[in-house]
Design a protein around this motif. Structure first.
Motif, short mmCIF file in Angstrom:
data_model
loop_
_atom_site.label_atom_id
_atom_site.label_comp_id
_atom_site.label_asym_id
_atom_site.label_seq_id
_atom_site.Cartn_x
_atom_site.Cartn_y
_atom_site.Cartn_z
N ALA A 68 47.64 44.01 39.18
CA ALA A 68 48.26 45.20 39.79
C ALA A 68 49.00 44.79 41.07
N ASP A 99 47.07 62.53 40.29
CA ASP A 99 47.85 61.56 39.51
C ASP A 99 49.27 62.06 39.36
N ASP A 128 45.89 53.90 45.10
CA ASP A 128 45.71 52.60 44.47
C ASP A 128 47.01 51.80 44.58
N GLU A 163 50.45 55.57 42.00
CA GLU A 163 50.51 56.71 41.09
C GLU A 163 49.24 57.54 41.15
N HIS A 164 48.23 57.04 41.84
CA HIS A 164 46.92 57.70 41.86
C HIS A 164 46.42 57.76 43.31
N GLU A 207 42.14 43.31 40.29
CA GLU A 207 43.30 43.99 40.86
C GLU A 207 44.51 43.07 40.99
N ASP A 254 52.16 43.12 40.10
CA ASP A 254 53.16 44.08 39.62
C ASP A 254 53.94 44.73 40.76
N ARG A 255 53.31 44.80 41.91
CA ARG A 255 53.88 45.58 43.00
C ARG A 255 54.48 44.73 44.11
N THR A 287 49.20 51.00 42.43
CA THR A 287 50.36 51.47 41.68
C THR A 287 51.07 52.58 42.44
N GLY A 329 47.78 48.26 49.66
CA GLY A 329 48.10 49.52 48.97
C GLY A 329 48.70 50.54 49.92
#
Lengths: 372, 249
Positions: B28, A98, A288, A292-293, B25, B31-32, A290, B147
């Protein structure tokens, strides 16, 4: 081995008591049970879940459950998965990372939450555990996922008294008798009352055995167990060709027979997945949405995948023939050089669970020039 | 922010729905990426160019054949989604039949139709960066691909057989244990071996795996009792380009 002064005898109550004693010691019991039309290894609560009265008919590319005319609980073979599934899991998270204000923190792999008692494992699969131990635990770089699961695992083997059509452990020297690698060894006896000869193979096994309602086995019981196991060896229908297999494979590197196998081979990878000693994995990084992970996972892989030998612009083993040759050459040949033992224990799963019915003993015999 | 466009050609919309099905998801994702063009979800549309285009459906009309070039020109990364876009879809069964005859049987006024004789995958018309297979696509593979592209890594899209996934999830082999016909050994993984998990044979919606052995698969299907013509029909449903396998029926 099976001496009268150490062998004990338990009945069905004794077997239930064994399950009770294992639960008391916080073991998660894994044993054979009937599931999805097969006898497969699964987590069990009671001895009643063992596959009493069931057998499996196997052949090349063939597996069917069959009702027996007795109540035997350990007279089955070549189930769809081995205990490899529990100790060398199909998927494992190696670490996760993370992003934090201070940089990146990583964790893992997670320690296993269960300690297994593997009950009713046949000697061929106990031999497979020894192979996995050599490869994954005793090398220069022990595998933390395997060793964390293997350490503290208790093994209760059940000697094989009824080999299946696809079995050839006798010719690999891995069965049907239990000769080591176990904490307790059971031999199921049916004539003259359903009972089990029990021998301890370790201090942990001896300690367990002391707590079971057991009585010393009579010479008659011991002889009956001996006979049953010897008969299993004598009636085993398949065998590997005589002579050293590594030499046989090495001498046949350019044999036209590889192309013959490849014409039948789907390169689907089933043989390697069901093999109790095939240990190859690949790793995959996932992130993932984000960003971030991140996690690194590993999963069972197979030398039958083209990607498996992909290096710098292409696969080393593009043809089906080269991939089958790779598998059998490692399993029967170079495994000796690499690990000082055979990679094959004669369990017969690769024969039964090959959708195309390819038979490793027949292919080896063909290489040896034996009439098929 | 990365812009995403979703396009439709000849298809049932099921693969686009897979994106909307990413309920947990979806926020998320939102958001991206900025969803700039997605008529299935919203009428609001932003002009191109777009960073990522997801293309569903096959090319079946002269208009399609022109439009896909415009979309390619507006897209930095073009990803085809689903069996229609990657292989021509079920509608590619027309490729080995007479479309004019079909049209005359199905439609009262076939002259109103402006259709091509074939249904072809997107990659037959323009360069495609990534292909997501399946009917429908796998939600997990879609999220994995988006992703991966967001952080600039290669998406994990295996080409090996479905059998790998069966064994990894502890499915019992439906061919060996139940005698069910199954295309798993020659079909590309990615679905997570859903059908065999429910004791159904794989029907090949992800299309062929890397270097499939069609002769050996035909022999396997025959051993389960299928006839030669049935085997051909099963193979062609999601792999219209497959050639008949000789000498097995």
């Amino acid at each position: 081995m099976r001496t009268g002064d150490t062998a004990q005898l338990i009945d069905m109550t004794g077997l239930e008591a064994l399950f009770g004693a294992l639960h008391e010691r916080d073991y998660t019991i894994v044993g054979p049970t009937v599931r999805d039309g097969t006898v497969t290894m699964a987590e069990l609560e009671t001895a009643a879940e063992l596959p009493w009265g069931w057998a499996a008919d196997t052949g090349p590319g063939h597996y069917r459950l069959r009702r027996r005319d007795d109540d035997a609980g350990f007279a089955h073979c070549a189930g769809p998965q081995s205990v490899k599934t529990f100790l060398h899991p199909p998927r494992a998270r190696l670490w996760s990372a993370d992003r934090t204000p201070d940089g990146v923190t990583t964790t893992g792999p997670e320690p296993p939450t269960k300690r297994y008692a593997l009950v009713g494992v046949h000697p061929c699969d106990v031999a497979a555990l020894a192979v996995l131990d050599r490869v994954l635990a005793h090398g220069e770089h022990p595998d933390p996922v395997y060793t964390a699961r293997r350490d503290g695992t208790l093994v209760v083997t059940a000697e094989c008294t009824e080999p299946g059509e696809t079995c050839f452990c006798a010719s690999m020297g891995t069965g049907p008798a239990a000769t080591g690698g176990y904490d307790l060894a059971l031999t199921e006896l049916l004539d003259g009352g359903h009972r089990f000869l029990v021998r301890a193979g370790s201090p942990a096994g001896a300690d367990l055995l002391e707590r079971l309602p057991a009585r010393p086995a009579s010479p008659v019981d011991v002889a009956a167990a001996d006979t049953a196991v010897q008969q299993a060896a004598a009636t085993m229908p398949r065998r590997m060709p005589d002579g050293p297999l590594p030499e046989l494979i090495a001498a046949n590197r350019e044999s036209p027979h590889w192309a013959d196998v490849a014409s039948r081979c789907l390169t689907c990878g089933n043989c390697t997945m069901v093999c109790p000693t095939c240990f190859c994995v690949s790793t995959t990084d996932v992130t993932d949405l984000t960003g971030e992970h991140a996690e690194r996972w590993r999963q069972w892989d197979s030398c039958f995948s083209v990607d498996f030998s992909y290096v710098h612009g292409g696969p080393v083993r593009a043809s089906g023939a080269s991939r089958y040759r790779q598998w059998i050459s490692h399993k029967l040949g170079t495994w000796h050089e690499q690990f000082g033992m055979s990679g094959c224990v004669g369990c017969g799963r690769c024969i039964a669970w090959c959708p195309a019915g390819i038979d490793i003993t027949r292919e080896a015999a063909a290489l040896a020039g034996e009439p098929s | 922010m990365t812009t995403l466009a979703v396009w439709k050609f000849a298809s049932c919309d099921g693969c686009q729905l897979s994106l909307l099905d990413c309920e947990d998801e979806l926020l998320a994702v939102a958001d991206r990426v900025r969803i700039a063009h997605f008529p299935e979800a919203t009428r609001a549309t932003e002009p191109g160019p777009y960073d990522i285009s997801l293309v569903e459906g096959s090319i079946t009309t002269p208009g399609d054949a022109r439009r896909i070039h415009e979309i390619r020109a507006m897209s930095r990364i073009l990803i085809t989604i689903g069996a229609c876009a990657t292989a021509g879809g079920v509608q590619a069964l027309r490729n080995s039949a007479d479309v004019a005859e079909y049209a005359s049987v199905v439609y009262a006024r076939p002259e109103y139709l402006d259709t091509l004789a074939t249904s072809t995958p997107i990659a037959a018309h323009v360069d495609v960066d990534y292909e997501l297979h399946g009917c429908p696509i796998d939600r997990g593979q879609l999220l994995e691909t988006i992703g991966a592209l967001l952080v600039g890594r290669k998406p994990d899209l295996p080409e090996h057989s479905v059998c790998f996934e069966c064994k990894r999830r502890n499915n019992v082999c439906v061919v060996v244990a139940y005698g069910e016909p199954c295309l798993g050994p020659v079909t590309r993984a990615g679905c997570g071996a859903i059908c065999p998990a429910f004791r159904r044979g794989c029907f090949g919606c992800f299309g062929p795996a890397e270097r499939p052995n069609d002769e050996a698969e035909a022999a396997l299907l025959e051993s389960t009792g299928m006839s030669g013509p049935d085997i051909e029909r099963m193979r062609r449903l999601f792999d219209p380009g497959t050639e008949p396998v000789g000498g097995t029926s």
